[in-house]
Design a protein around this motif. Structure first.
Motif, PDB file in Angstrom:
ATOM      1  N   THR A 110       0.830  -1.163   0.137  1.00 19.24           N
ATOM      2  CA  THR A 110       0.147   0.109  -0.069  1.00 19.24           C
ATOM      3  C   THR A 110       0.835   1.395  -0.027  1.00 19.24           C
ATOM      4  OG1 THR A 110      -0.404   0.337   2.322  1.00 19.24           O
ATOM      5  CG2 THR A 110      -1.869  -1.311   1.292  1.00 19.24           C
ATOM      6  N   PRO A 112       1.506   3.632  -2.270  1.00 24.51           N
ATOM      7  CA  PRO A 112       0.863   4.883  -2.703  1.00 24.51           C
ATOM      8  C   PRO A 112       0.120   5.593  -1.545  1.00 24.51           C
ATOM      9  CG  PRO A 112       0.598   3.327  -4.314  1.00 24.51           C
ATOM     10  CD  PRO A 112       1.155   2.604  -3.280  1.00 24.51           C
ATOM     11  N   SER A 113      -0.681   4.909  -0.883  1.00 23.37           N
ATOM     12  CA  SER A 113      -1.278   5.385   0.262  1.00 23.37           C
ATOM     13  C   SER A 113      -0.676   5.953   1.427  1.00 23.37           C
ATOM     14  CB  SER A 113      -2.499   4.519   0.735  1.00 23.37           C
ATOM     15  OG  SER A 113      -3.683   4.386  -0.316  1.00 23.37           O
ATOM     16  N   ALA A 116       1.524   9.171   0.495  1.00 30.55           N
ATOM     17  CA  ALA A 116       0.806  10.337  -0.003  1.00 30.55           C
ATOM     18  C   ALA A 116       0.155  10.776   1.758  1.00 30.55           C
ATOM     19  CB  ALA A 116      -0.497  10.195  -0.637  1.00 30.55           C
ATOM     20  N   ASP A 117      -0.311   9.740   2.517  1.00 32.56           N
ATOM     21  CA  ASP A 117      -0.885  10.135   3.659  1.00 32.56           C
ATOM     22  C   ASP A 117       0.177  10.693   4.558  1.00 32.56           C
ATOM     23  OD1 ASP A 117      -3.626  10.053   3.083  1.00 32.56           O
ATOM     24  OD2 ASP A 117      -3.837   7.801   3.879  1.00 32.56           O
ATOM     25  N   ARG A 268      -5.111   5.617  -6.132  1.00 34.17           N
ATOM     26  CA  ARG A 268      -3.993   5.096  -5.283  1.00 34.17           C
ATOM     27  C   ARG A 268      -3.905   3.537  -5.099  1.00 34.17           C
ATOM     28  NH1 ARG A 268      -4.320   8.036   0.786  1.00 34.17           N
ATOM     29  NH2 ARG A 268      -3.824  10.185  -0.137  1.00 34.17           N
ATOM     30  N   ASN A 269      -4.570   3.026  -6.070  1.00 39.42           N
ATOM     31  CA  ASN A 269      -4.216   1.725  -6.119  1.00 39.42           C
ATOM     32  C   ASN A 269      -3.624   1.331  -7.563  1.00 39.42           C
ATOM     33  OD1 ASN A 269      -6.530   2.310  -7.718  1.00 39.42           O
ATOM     34  ND2 ASN A 269      -7.586   0.166  -7.415  1.00 39.42           N
TER      35      ASN A 269
END
Length: 322
Positions: A110, A112-113, A116-117, A268-269
């Motif tokens: 995961t 990308p998430s 970004a977060d 995001r996937n």
């Protein structure tokens, strides 16, 4: 004059300058290539070559692909006009295979998430994504196309990660020990990660559409390092939005550069890269060294080692008869 559509590795640049006047396109656009290739005897290809160049340049001996794929060269026109076509296959296979592995790992974890977060919302928001991360080791990998890239990917996946490998190939008898031949339907339905590394041709264009995506597991990842048109991009966007598949790793697209407002950009996937899976400092040097070798052979009057259009040889000899 030796003309290149792109800058090259410094060592390669120096070697080509020793073989003739080297000109680099100011930008890799059709207009710049068309204008600035005038007078070329060799064209080093990293961007599409307009067919009219091959008909216009009476002293053009060869187009030499800086890599393996020939879709950037109008091979039929080259053969018709007596222009040799050579390429440098296999030297960036491990580079592309490593890209498939790291990007699959990043999507399974995961990344990308998380990335970004972590930047936008902080540690406490980013860290819980790890609860949904998955490991690559021991999973099932499907490889569509067992050429140099497919075989390099098999070795890393099988021996490095203990993955079970299914392969779609026109030569199942040549599969390495540990790889199992499968048709497309079985490969899509059984595998956690599906990698497309096949050439683009009439059989593979549109190979992965809505029906094929629907056969994949809902948590599966599709990796495309082949060519954009192998996948129906509209169907892929819909499948990603609907959760039909878990995610996608895309290095190639229908339209390149990918428009900044393309729906894939906000997902995001998805992991997106700008057609760079086969590019590293090391692979650029290896590909460039292959270009130098082929250029030297051609300028000396010899056949290319990796001769892609041998039917052009007779017309070529007639053009450059002493």
């Amino acid at each position: 004059m030796i003309f290149s559509t792109h800058p090259l590795h410094p060592e390669v640049t120096a070697e080509l300058q020793g073989l003739g006047n080297l000109t680099i396109a100011s930008e890799p656009t059709p207009a710049a290539i068309l204008e600035q290739s005038s007078g070329a005897s060799i064209i080093v290809v990293r961007a599409p070559i307009p067919p009219e160049i091959l008909r216009r340049e009476t002293r053009l001996r060869a187009t030499v692909r800086h890599g393996a794929g020939l879709d950037m060269i109008p091979v039929d026109v080259a053969t018709e006009t007596g222009v040799l076509v050579a390429n440098v296959p296999g030297v960036n296979a491990v580079t592309v295979a490593e890209h498939c592995i790291w990007s699959s790992l990043a999507l399974l974890r995961t990344y990308p998430s998380v990335a970004a977060d972590l930047r936008e919302a902080g540690w406490a928001v980013a860290r819980p994504h790890s609860d949904h991360g998955r490991e690559l080791s021991g999973r099932r990998l499907g490889i569509v196309g067992m050429g140099n890239v497919g075989n390099a990917l098999f070795r890393i996946a099988r021996h490095g990660f203990g993955m079970k490998v299914l392969a779609l190939t026109s030569r199942p008898q040549a599969l390495p020990d540990g790889a199992e031949a499968a048709d497309l339907n079985r490969l899509l339905g059984d595998c956690d990660v599906v990698v497309l590394c096949c050439p683009l041709n009439d059989k593979t264009r549109g190979m992965i559409g809505a029906a094929e995506l629907a056969r994949m597991r809902p948590d599966a990842i599709l990796v495309n390092v082949a060519r954009g048109p192998v996948v129906d991009e509209t169907a892929l966007v819909e499948a990603l939005r609907a959760g039909t598949i878990g995610g996608a790793v895309l290095d190639v697209f229908d339209q390149q550069p990918l428009p900044t407002d393309h729906p894939l950009m906000s997902m995001r996937n998805v992991i997106l890269t700008p057609h760079m899976a086969g590019i590293t400092e090391e692979s650029m040097l290896r590909m460039g060294q292959g270009v130098v070798m082929e250029t030297r052979r051609i300028l000396a009057g010899d056949r290319p080692f990796n001769f892609c259009n041998p039917d052009a040889w007779e017309a070529y000899q007639a053009r450059f008869a002493k």
